[in-house]
Design an enzyme around this catalytic site. Structure first.
Site, PDB file in Angstrom:
ATOM      1  N   GLU A 153     -16.073   2.069   0.597  1.00  0.00           N
ATOM      2  CA  GLU A 153     -15.679   2.831   1.789  1.00  0.00           C
ATOM      3  C   GLU A 153     -16.780   3.797   2.244  1.00  0.00           C
ATOM      4  O   GLU A 153     -16.951   4.039   3.432  1.00  0.00           O
ATOM      5  CB  GLU A 153     -14.367   3.576   1.557  1.00  0.00           C
ATOM      6  N   GLU A 204      -8.226   7.254  -6.224  1.00  0.00           N
ATOM      7  CA  GLU A 204      -8.286   8.718  -6.380  1.00  0.00           C
ATOM      8  C   GLU A 204      -7.576   9.216  -7.633  1.00  0.00           C
ATOM      9  O   GLU A 204      -7.439  10.428  -7.826  1.00  0.00           O
ATOM     10  CB  GLU A 204      -7.736   9.472  -5.145  1.00  0.00           C
ATOM     11  N   HIS A 251       0.840  -1.207   0.000  1.00  0.00           N
ATOM     12  CA  HIS A 251       0.000   0.000   0.000  1.00  0.00           C
ATOM     13  C   HIS A 251       0.865   1.242   0.000  1.00  0.00           C
ATOM     14  O   HIS A 251       1.741   1.386   0.856  1.00  0.00           O
ATOM     15  CB  HIS A 251      -0.929   0.013   1.228  1.00  0.00           C
ATOM     16  N   HIS A 252       0.658   2.105  -0.992  1.00  0.00           N
ATOM     17  CA  HIS A 252       1.348   3.392  -1.074  1.00  0.00           C
ATOM     18  C   HIS A 252       0.317   4.507  -1.047  1.00  0.00           C
ATOM     19  O   HIS A 252      -0.218   4.881  -2.090  1.00  0.00           O
ATOM     20  CB  HIS A 252       2.127   3.533  -2.389  1.00  0.00           C
TER      21      HIS A 252
HETATM   22  C1  NOJ Z   1      -8.779   6.245   0.315  1.00  0.00           C
HETATM   23  C2  NOJ Z   1      -8.878   4.908  -0.317  1.00  0.00           C
HETATM   24  O1  NOJ Z   1      -9.959   4.849  -1.203  1.00  0.00           O
HETATM   25  C3  NOJ Z   1      -8.990   3.880   0.784  1.00  0.00           C
HETATM   26  O2  NOJ Z   1      -9.214   2.603   0.237  1.00  0.00           O
HETATM   27  C4  NOJ Z   1      -7.740   3.913   1.616  1.00  0.00           C
HETATM   28  O3  NOJ Z   1      -7.875   3.016   2.668  1.00  0.00           O
HETATM   29  C5  NOJ Z   1      -7.501   5.308   2.174  1.00  0.00           C
HETATM   30  N1  NOJ Z   1      -7.578   6.285   1.129  1.00  0.00           N
HETATM   31  C6  NOJ Z   1      -6.156   5.448   2.846  1.00  0.00           C
HETATM   32  O4  NOJ Z   1      -5.142   5.332   1.907  1.00  0.00           O
HETATM   33 CA    CA Z   2     -11.186   6.844  -2.152  1.00  0.00          CA
END
Ligand code: NOJ
Ligand code: CA
Length: 715
Positions: free
Chosen positions: A508, A484, A413-414
């Protein structure tokens, strides 16, 4: 005699010029007609479908900064027509072979007064068109700055539209379903409070935009192959019923910087009278360049779980300590006091690996593994993460080994916090670190305001960054799932290591107040037209306060609807987004997620209406099994289903996962039934979907052991 001869020549020339200034081509099946016309020097086009107008006379051209506009005063120098027909094999996709068949018209224009040349290339498919501008290398036009593009889409009526407001920075909206004429008032009422949308006109919308005319014609406007250019929004004029391109600006207000030879992305419209054909359209992919990677053997669809939903629902935290102000280079994380809520701990990660490996998952995403989460958000920080330093309670080599021994890998994860200067500075090291530690996929993210300051998520600079990250990842044999980032435009054909994007409102938001139940019946007609989405389905516990008492949000979907999404929202990357303890509770329903593949050889769009319902059947690439998913909006409905897509010579056992009789997304979302029965290609049934509900079916070839199973009966 001499005079007569001259007259004939002149006539022939006039004939040829008028011929060139208005030219039409037909789609291969003849249903679509595209006409290019110079209207007193102004390039325009129009489109008919089955002999009725769909796009009326629409202008083409550019406003430039510091140079004369490219809008009028054109003549046609010459034009070319051609036909193309190929079938290509995607590395992954909804089917194993895709036909790319179109008729092309290339018009060479010159603006007489300035002698600048601009070409317009049109590709007309059976299901729509793409057109783009091309600027050949020329003395009179080298560098130019686009102030605004003027590509119009003039519509024939006040269509019903599935739209979201224009925004240079986010697409994470619920869709609106309204007449075009109602968009302005709705936007003023519902979105004007949002700072990022007030930068934009109330009338602006994002693509892909899908519309339906009163005559039953569906039109999806979007773009393909967005490379080295800014992302296109559309501005609507309710008086003229014309959408006009509205590009994302950069920090100083310019829209694009060009150097010849150059070309724009394709401006596209899919046009059909059957909504299922919108889902079957491969126009966006076909308008992209073929695969640019020589070796694609390392690119593989992925089914994954994640230390994720517990973070999104506030059950645990990304951050390791309760610090406020953190400068990465000044803080000794090993010396910080753990906050006791950190999610990415050795024990917790092992717990997920134990569960996920038991059920055959490929990867486990772990977020909050790396230092910096104490102070990552909202500060326009330049140096925010280093992407290589784990927190003290996350033993990376040990955990990767633990996963490997159980047939899995960790997923990287970045989160960049939208600081692309920082990400690009660290990128080679970060990707090399992944290779050294056995990772082959990364979920990246761009939350917050862009650094460099003043730039937007969808401007040319950022679009170039997203592609840079994908190409660079390919050098390290890394697959990318970018959240994003700009909405996809089919670039995964050229760079199939781009296995996912978010770029829309995902699961989310079920933890941030909920997604409208119609959302998943609109996504396939809009956002998914550009490429797969990492929607992260599979939530089984719908009332979040039942496991995080302080957090009040409800997942606005039934459990059966969650299962259906693995089929209805195509992606080579699928997550089982809920936590092991919730799956344990409904382990019989979880079986569908275990069984559903992520690689398909064939897809059939059985029933579809944007905003109402979607039913899709897909065949597993590696077996004879089929999987069906159906979702509805906030209306309950009974869906007739015929199994005529099955092989006529085979008998199968269908396992149906459906909403229970009293299921309802608002009042009883976790109620489902599971039943089995034999089916053949002659079978038919009906399935009831609750409000916000759906169904999923796995269909496996029958074996002698299934002798006792009866014919499938409806429930
Ligand atoms: C938004 C992303 O859509 C989500 O999946 C992620 O957990 C958070 N940013 C943190 O990076
Ligand atoms: Ca998002």
């Amino acid at each position: 005699m001499k005079r007569f001869f001259v007259l004939i020549i002149a006539f022939a020339m006039a004939f040829s010029v008028s011929n060139l200034s208005a030219q039409s081509i037909l789609s291969p099946d003849g249903d679509l007609k595209f006409t290019f016309k110079l209207n007193e020097g102004v390039p325009t086009y129009s489109v008919e479908y089955k002999q009725a107008p769909v796009i009326l006379d629409s202008r083409l051209g550019f406003y430039l900064n510091g140079a004369e506009d490219l809008l009028d005063g054109f003549t046609v120098l010459s034009s070319e027509q051609s036909t193309f027909d190929e079938t290509w094999e995607p590395v992954w996709g909804e089917e194993i072979a895709i036909r790319n068949h179109y008729n092309e018209l290339l018009v060479h224009l010159e603006q007489q007064a300035t002698e600048r040349k601009m070409d317009i290339r049109i590709r007309l498919f059976d299901d729509g068109y793409g057109l783009r501008y091309e600027f050949p290398r020329q003395d009179g036009l080298t560098y130019f700055t686009v102030k605004e593009e003027r590509t119009e889409f003039a519509l024939t009526g006040d269509h019903r539209a599935f739209w979201m407001p224009g925004d240079y920075d986010t697409q994470e909206y619920d869709y609106f379903d309204s007449r075009l004429s109602e968009m302005g008032a709705i936007a003023a009422d519902h979105v004007s409070g949002n700072a990022s949308t007030t930068r934009f006109s109330d009338w602006g919308v994002q693509t892909a935009l899908t519309m339906k005319s009163d005559e039953g014609i569906y039109i999806t406007l979007h773009e393909a192959a967005l490379v080295d250019y800014s992302c296109m929004h559309l501005l609507y004029n309710p008086d003229t019923k014309v959408f006009t391109s509205w590009l994302t600006p950069d920090a100083i207000g310019n829209k694009a910087y060009m150097q010849t030879p150059a070309k724009t992305p394709w401006r596209t419209a899919v046009i059909t009278d059957d909504a299922r054909e919108l889902l079957a359209s491969r126009l966006t992919l076909n308008l992209n360049e073929p695969c640019a990677l020589e070796d694609t053997s390392w690119i593989k669809p992925v089914k994954y779980m994640g230390v994720w939903w517990e973070l999104i629902t506030n059950k645990s935290t990304w951050a390791y300590a309760n610090e406020g102000n953190v400068k990465l280079d000044l803080v000794d994380f090993a010396a910080l006091k753990p906050n006791g809520t950190h999610g990415a701990t050795n024990d917790n990660v092992k717990r997920y690996i134990d569960f996920a490996s038991k059920y055959g998952f490929d990867q486990l995403l772990v977020e909050g593994w790396n230092i910096g989460w104490e102070d990552w958000f909202g500060q326009h920080k330049d140096y925010v993460f280093d992407f290589v330093t784990p927190y003290p309670d996350f033993d990376l080599p040990e955990l990767q080994k633990y996963a490997n021994e159980r047939g899995m890998r960790l997923m990287m994860h970045h989160e960049t916090s939208a600081s692309i200067r920082n990400y690009e500075r660290h990128m080679d090291k970060a990707y090399q670190f992944m290779v050294d530690n056995g990772y082959n996929s990364v979920k990246s993210g761009y939350v917050g305001n862009i650094f460099p300051r003043g730039e937007y998520h969808y401007g040319q600079l950022m679009n170039n960054h997203y592609l840079y990250a994908i190409k660079k990842a390919a050098e390290y044999k890394i697959m990318v799932n970018a959240h994003e980032a700009v909405r996809p435009t089919g670039l995964c054909r050229t760079y199939p290591n781009l296995i996912g994007n978010e770029s829309a409102r995902g699961t989310e938001y079920q933890s941030f107040g909920g997604n409208h139940p119609h959302h998943v019946t609109i996504l396939p007609f809009t956002r998914l037209q550009g490429g797969p989405m990492d929607y992260t389905p599979g939530i089984f516990r719908m009332d979040i306060s039942s496991f995080v008492p302080s957090h009040n949000s409800k997942v606005l979907s039934t459990l059966a609807n969650q299962l259906a999404l693995y089929v209805t929202l195509y992606s080579p990357l699928q997550m089982a987004a809920d936590m092991p303890e919730h799956y344990e509770q409904y382990i019989d329903a979880f079986q569908f997620i275990v069984d559903v593949p992520v690689e398909w050889s064939e897809s059939r769009y059985l029933a579809a209406e944007p905003g109402d319902y979607v039913v899709i059947a897909r065949k597993d690439k590696n077996s004879e099994s089929w999987f069906v998913g159906g979702v509805t909006d906030d209306n309950a409905r009974t869906m007739p289903l015929s199994f005529d897509f099955l092989d006529a010579n085979k008998e199968y056992v269908a396992t149906v996962y459906a909403d229970a009789k009293d299921a309802d997304y608002a009042t009883n979302p976790e109620a489902y039934v599971i039943y089995k029965g034999k089916v053949t290609s002659k079978s038919a049934t009906e399935i009831k979907m609750a409000r916000g509900g759906g169904f999923a079916i796995s269909i496996v070839e029958a074996t002698p052991a299934d002798k006792g199973i009866k014919k499938l009966k409806k429930k």
